[in-house]
Design an enzyme around this catalytic site. Sequence first.
Site, PDB file in Angstrom:
ATOM      1  N   ASP A   7     -35.059   3.583 -47.726  1.00  0.00           N
ATOM      2  CA  ASP A   7     -34.533   2.446 -46.960  1.00  0.00           C
ATOM      3  C   ASP A   7     -34.769   1.207 -47.818  1.00  0.00           C
ATOM      4  O   ASP A   7     -35.861   0.651 -47.821  1.00  0.00           O
ATOM      5  CB  ASP A   7     -35.242   2.316 -45.620  1.00  0.00           C
ATOM      6  CG  ASP A   7     -34.775   1.108 -44.830  1.00  0.00           C
ATOM      7  OD1 ASP A   7     -33.570   0.808 -44.866  1.00  0.00           O
ATOM      8  OD2 ASP A   7     -35.622   0.453 -44.190  1.00  0.00           O
ATOM      9  N   GLU A  66     -29.860   4.519 -47.739  1.00  0.00           N
ATOM     10  CA  GLU A  66     -29.056   3.810 -46.750  1.00  0.00           C
ATOM     11  C   GLU A  66     -28.142   2.818 -47.457  1.00  0.00           C
ATOM     12  O   GLU A  66     -28.553   2.119 -48.377  1.00  0.00           O
ATOM     13  CB  GLU A  66     -29.964   3.070 -45.762  1.00  0.00           C
ATOM     14  CG  GLU A  66     -29.201   2.444 -44.622  1.00  0.00           C
ATOM     15  CD  GLU A  66     -30.094   1.864 -43.545  1.00  0.00           C
ATOM     16  OE1 GLU A  66     -29.628   0.917 -42.879  1.00  0.00           O
ATOM     17  OE2 GLU A  66     -31.229   2.342 -43.377  1.00  0.00           O
ATOM     18  N   ASP A 138     -40.087   0.630 -41.794  1.00  0.00           N
ATOM     19  CA  ASP A 138     -39.327   0.926 -43.017  1.00  0.00           C
ATOM     20  C   ASP A 138     -39.482   2.385 -43.426  1.00  0.00           C
ATOM     21  O   ASP A 138     -38.515   3.026 -43.858  1.00  0.00           O
ATOM     22  CB  ASP A 138     -39.779  -0.004 -44.140  1.00  0.00           C
ATOM     23  CG  ASP A 138     -39.485  -1.453 -43.802  1.00  0.00           C
ATOM     24  OD1 ASP A 138     -38.298  -1.817 -43.755  1.00  0.00           O
ATOM     25  OD2 ASP A 138     -40.438  -2.207 -43.554  1.00  0.00           O
TER      26      ASP A 138
END
Length: 172
Positions: A7, A66, A138
């Site tokens: 991420d 992502e 996160d």
Amino acid sequence: MRILGIDPGLCITGFGVIDKSGGNLTYVSSGSVKTSGGELPFRLKLILDNLTEIITLYRPQHVSVEQVFVNINPKSTLLLGQARGAAICAAVMNNLIVAEYTALQIKQAVVGNGHAKKDQVQEMVVRLLNLNGSPGADAADALACAICHANGGLGLGRIATTGYRMKRGRLV
């Protein structure tokens, strides 16, 4: 199969490592790379170096990242894109193929709702990986990215679509 989910973020880049064996998912590790202050090139190098170390330590076969969403502030979007580029470079420098997923795809694969809230994603990550506690936001997002890839990314990931292509929104 071992999967590293990432991420990306300029201040905090989350990572999560899971193993997939058949239909079972097993938690391996998760955490975050924090870059506070300093010049942009130094912060990007910190992300690159730390993720390279994580890849060396855990030896994933797959990496999922992502995708950047475009937000209201173009400067923030560009900075996020640069952090994402450093993360992708860490994978590519280690000869790993990178799969990319939107936040909507990840939430749909993990929660079943593409518009789920962060706390819903965290709760499902805990349940799917049988964790005793909740990872940081996160790290949970990175684990969710890895779970999405492990589940074939709703048919859009590299695992499920090898040898296929998209035509008019359908796999052919």
